[in-house]
Design an enzyme around this catalytic site. Structure first.
Site, PDB file in Angstrom:
ATOM      1  N   GLY A  34       0.973  -1.072  -0.261  1.00 19.53           N
ATOM      2  CA  GLY A  34       0.192  -0.259  -0.144  1.00 19.53           C
ATOM      3  C   GLY A  34       0.337   1.201   0.504  1.00 19.53           C
ATOM      4  N   SER A  35       0.738   2.158   0.953  1.00 17.49           N
ATOM      5  CA  SER A  35       1.111   3.603   0.202  1.00 17.49           C
ATOM      6  C   SER A  35       2.638   3.437   1.390  1.00 17.49           C
ATOM      7  CB  SER A  35       0.106   4.776   0.918  1.00 17.49           C
ATOM      8  OG  SER A  35      -0.974   4.860   0.439  1.00 17.49           O
TER       9      SER A  35
END
Lengths: 367, 615
Positions: free
Chosen positions: B328-329
């Site tokens: 993810g981020s």
């Protein structure tokens, strides 16, 4: 009775009737036996002491029987036989003992009638056979067969295979010595072989099992075969000179069953090796040889048959016991004479030797 | 010479005597033959076959016993015991000494419960045991059972109550995935480890440190030659070489930090990894939920095993080592570094976020998590607010090859080599990987989502922690380790201003006015930097935090996204890296960042940070 006859029995002078050679060898045997027993009982001096006391009692019995006149023996034989036979019946009815009923409890002492029969039967048979000329005729043979079969059957029912084998063997031995015809002997062997299956069916389960494991001990190495295997290991591991007194691992680490009674010869074989075994066998052979010589010199057929049979009984003890512990014969409960712990058989055997000595001392001194 | 009256016939004394004498001779010959036979028999046994029987007598008498070595202890960095050996009792039977084995076992099962499983195991042992070997029927008897058996023992020949040492894990589920457990040794273990060494050993490391360092923990078995009697009882020891105990292992782990990390996840399933930046020491290593490793030591029951296996949170699954998650981020700092290095962006480059991104000539929209977009953002704000459009554009301008190279430098897609068994490598997205795996070329759209850590990238929490340690160490860190130290190495090189720019962005995640994890700032006593992330469970590329914020409470739990946070502290002089993954935790900011913050705070309170400043 003729009053002019010389009287070799109890007379104005009490004659010394013991044979120094035989007595000497028996004492040596018993002394060696105590030595082995000391090791086999885990150095229990108390047990060795008790055994020595019993053996001394046996020696007393030996001396007493040696001085009984043969006339008395002949006179008493039927009564002794009858009384013992009745006691064997009584044993079956009221006897005590573990697994097998062998003892009569007489309050103070426990008495084993089958032991007395080892003297009574030869006495009875010798008397019977001596009544007529030898070799025995059919009537006498028939009588003898009944006289042998009755106690053997009663003892088998106890059940005590070892003693019945000994008794049967001594009975047959006497018939053989009395001149039983060879044709008859062959016929008996054939008949026995034919009857073997029937006999097999009448054996107790444990007796059959013993015979089967004897034929193949490894089939049950932890049960019935254990005794034979462990005994052979004890014997074989002893080697030529043995592991030394008190140093047998089989004997002292509980691998050997009953090391102080039936398997005491294994202890000897393990600790003293082949040298010890050979010496012991030579000693036994010498005792038996001397016994047979003395028996053959007795003055009449009664004496010869009786003495010969009593010595033969001793021989059967040795052969069966030593054959058993070396795996040549099945395990039957026969002690090593005068060495195994236990009193009754020692007393009987010594009394028997007393009779032999007594008869021998009354031999005719011929040129 | 007739001495009695009833003789019917005249007897020929001489003839009779000759007959009997002849029979005497015959009997004496037979007797002699028997004595010769007996003598020959004994000569045969005692001289001929002496060696055979001597060997059998020794076989009878002498037994060779292998003595088990004491297993080494496992300790935490402060010397607190994580795995120990405890005295216990087992019920053993020597079948050869037990008359009526079946009845004996029946009688025993009246005294202590014996399960069908234990009976099966006993039978198996029996089939391949040596004579007079004692076989375990039941291990780890309770005190009450021992007492009950002791009373009845005289009636149970061949039955023994044997003392032994058993492995015990005092902290249960807390360390189940790190320390692992020992279990009954089986045929496969014996083949793998060597029969000779394990002759006396009943248990062997099956997972975790117990398995990885089996060779150090086990030690050397001793040997004892003993004399026994026919009952197998030992009478004396003839010869003995003592066993050499196994080595004690000191882990880099801190028990209290581990505890704090385990609790920090609350009720969520997930993983927490805390590493020393400079040395790679693993300070905390959590996979939650754990399980009680003690259950496995004595053979776990079918019921216990199946309830562990079917538990919806899968307690047996080692998440930090074998759990593959989308980063993810949390991947954004690495993408930013690639962009700075390539000159695609500078710290001041500004991008306008209107809420979505489109590749030229494609209609597919890649969304920002904030519906209206973030407006004009520079790198710091893009990291602080986790602006997807910024990284979509950066990724597509960089191209997948530059991204792959940068991620590879940080160790993505490669096992860290931590000293535990079972680590997976994760996935580093590259053109060649895609072709090899799917037989397809790389598409530009895949580059776009790789920029926000979605698509093909798969990391383990441990890997992400290692990558974050490399970031915190400005390119230098050591691979993570628990027992045997690793060498520190420079993994990535960038200019200082690039590191500074990314660090500023990661600081703003927590301390910026609009940082995604600004809520945790007040919990911290040291300055922490980090990045939130969300790993998709239910694929809808581009939705990211928005879904988390909006739908967290509406979605069924098993469809909620995983929350991630990767951070380090203190900012000025990074010493510790913490990665937290909370499965189905929704947004990284909501669950994972506070968990990581709690671990950092605990590390501070435990003195783990200050202490490490000295060397």
């Amino acid at each position: 009775m003729n009053a002019i006859m010389p009287r070799p029995g109890f007379g104005p002078t009490l004659r010394w009737r013991l044979d120094p050679w035989l007595l000497g060898m028996l004492v040596i045997l018993m002394a060696l036996g105590c030595l082995v027993l000391y090791s086999a009982t885990e150095q229990n001096i108390g047990m060795v002491w008790r055994q020595a006391v019993r053996l001394s009692m046996g020696l007393v019995a030996l001396a007493v029987f040696a001085h009984l006149p043969p006339r008395l023996l002949r006179l008493w034989a039927p009564w002794l036989y009858l009384a013992t036979l009745l006691m064997l019946v009584a044993v079956l009815l009221f006897g005590v003992g573990r697994g097998a009923q062998r003892w009569l409890d007489l309050g103070i002492i426990r008495f084993q009638p089958s032991e007395a029969m080892k003297l009574a039967l030869p006495l009875m048979l010798a008397m019977l056979l001596d009544r007529r000329r030898l070799p025995p005729d059919w009537f006498t043979l028939g009588m003898a067969a009944v006289l042998i079969a009755l106690p053997v059957a009663l003892i088998v029912m106890q059940p005590d295979l070892g003693t019945s084998v000994l008794l049967g063997a001594s009975g047959l031995c006497m018939l053989f010595l009395a001149g039983l015809r060879w044709r008859l002997i062959v016929a008996m062997v054939v008949a026995l072989a034919a009857a073997a299956p029937l006999l097999w069916l009448n054996l107790h389960q444990y007796q059959r099992h013993r015979i089967l494991t004897f034929l193949n001990p490894e089939s049950d190495p932890l049960g019935q075969g254990w005794n034979i295997i462990q005994s052979k290991i004890a014997v074989g591991s002893g080697g030529l000179t043995g592991k030394g007194w008190l140093a047998g691992s089989q004997s002292h680490l509980e691998f050997l069953p009953e090391p102080h009674t039936d398997f005491i010869f294994s202890v000897l074989a393990e600790e003293f090796g082949f040298v010890g075994v050979a010496s012991m066998l030579v000693l036994y052979a010498a005792i038996i040889g001397r016994g047979m010589y003395m028996a053959s010199k007795c003055r009449d057929s009664f004496g010869r048959l009786l003495a010969g049979t009593l010595v033969f009984l001793f021989f059967v003890y040795v052969a069966v016991n030593v054959g058993m512990i070396s795996g040549l014969l099945p395990v039957v409960g026969v002690p090593l004479p005068l060495v195994s712990y236990g009193g009754t058989s020692a007393v009987t055997l010594l009394a028997g030797f007393g009779i032999v000595m007594g008869l021998y001392s009354r031999r005719r001194f011929m040129g | 010479m007739i001495t009695h009256e009833s003789s019917a016939t005249i007897r020929n004394e001489r003839e009779e005597s000759q007959l009997v004498q002849g029979r005497f001779r015959f009997v004496v010959v037979v007797m002699l033959a028997v004595f010769v036979l007996l003598g020959w028999r004994f000569a045969n046994l005692q001289v001929g076959e002496h060696e055979l029987y001597a060997a059998r007598a020794d076989d009878n008498r002498i037994r060779l016993n292998a003595l088990p070595p004491n297993r080494g202890l496992i300790l935490d960095r402060q010397g607190r015991v994580l795995a120990e050996n405890r005295p216990a009792y087992r019920l053993a039977i020597v079948p050869e000494r037990t008359p009526g084995l079946d009845q004996t076992i029946e009688r025993l099962s009246d005294l202590v419960p014996v399960t069908a499983e234990e009976l099966r195991r006993f039978e198996r042992q029996r089939q391949r045991s040596r004579r007079f070997e004692s076989l375990t029927l039941k291990s780890n008897l309770s005190d009450e059972e021992v007492a009950r058996l002791a009373i009845q023992r005289h009636r149970l020949p061949g039955v023994e109550i044997e003392p032994y040492l058993t492995r015990h894990y005092p902290h249960g589920e807390l360390l189940s995935h790190v320390v692992g457990y020992v279990g009954r040794i089986d045929e496969r273990d014996l083949r793998r480890l060597g029969r000779e060494q394990y002759r006396a050993t009943s248990h062997v490391g099956k997972t975790g440190i117990e398995r990885y360092y089996e060779h150090l923990l086990h030690g050397q078995p001793g040997l004892e030659r003993v004399e026994t009697n026919a009952q197998g009882r030992v009478l004396r020891v003839l010869e003995r070489s003592d066993p050499v105990p196994g080595d004690d292992l000191v882990l880099s782990l801190d028990l209290e930090l581990q505890q704090a990390a385990y609790e920090a996840l609350g009720d969520f399933a997930g993983a927490v990894v805390a590493l020393e930046v400079e040395t790679g020491e693993v300070l905390a290593l959590v996979s939650k939920p754990g399980f009680d490793p003690n259950l496995f030591v004595h053979g776990i029951s079918q019921f216990d095993y199946s309830s562990l296996l079917h538990h919806h949170q899968r307690p047996l699954f080692n998440r930090f080592l074998a759990g593959g998650y989308e980063p993810g981020s949390t991947v954004k700092p690495f993408i930013a570094l690639a962009g700075l290095e390539a000159g695609t962006i500078t710290p001041e480059t500004r991008v306008f976020s209107r809420g979505w991104f489109e590749l030229p000539g494609h209609s597919r929209r890649y969304r920002d998590w904030r519906r209206g977009g973030h407006g004009w953002v520079d790198l710091e704000l893009a990291l602080a607010e986790s602006v997807n459009v910024y990284f979509y554009q950066l990724a597509s301008e960089l191209g997948i090859d530059r991204i792959s190279r940068e991620l590879a430098l940080f160790g993505i897609g490669r096992a860290t080599g931590l000293d535990l068994p079972g680590e997976i490598s994760g996935v580093l997205p590259t053109r060649s990987w895609k072709r090899a795996t799917f037989g397809e070329p790389w598409y530009p759209g895949e580059t776009v989502i790789t920029g926000i850590g979605q698509g093909f990238t798969v990391v383990t929490p441990l890997q992400l922690a290692h990558a974050t340690a490399a970031l915190a160490g400005r390119g230098t860190t050591a691979p993570p380790w628990l027992v045997v130290p690793t060498e520190s190495a420079r993994m990535v090189e960038h200019a200082d201003e690039y590191w500074d720019a990314v660090f500023d962005g990661l600081e703003a995640v927590i301390y910026g006015p609009s940082g995604t994890a600004r809520a945790v700032a007040r919990e911290l006593s040291v300055r922490m930097a980090g990045k939130t992330g969300t790993a998709q469970v239910f694929g809808r590329p581009g939705d990211e935090e928005e879904v988390a914020e909006r739908e967290h409470d509406e979605l069924p739990e098993h469809l909620r996204n995983h929350a991630l946070f990767a951070g380090f502290a203190p900012l000025e002089n990074p010493q510790i890296v913490v990665v937290a993954v909370a499965e189905h935790g929704g947004g990284g900011a909501r669950v994972a960042a506070p968990a990581a913050a709690r671990v950092v705070r605990a590390a501070t309170e435990l003195g783990l940070l200050r202490a490490e400043e000295q060397p």
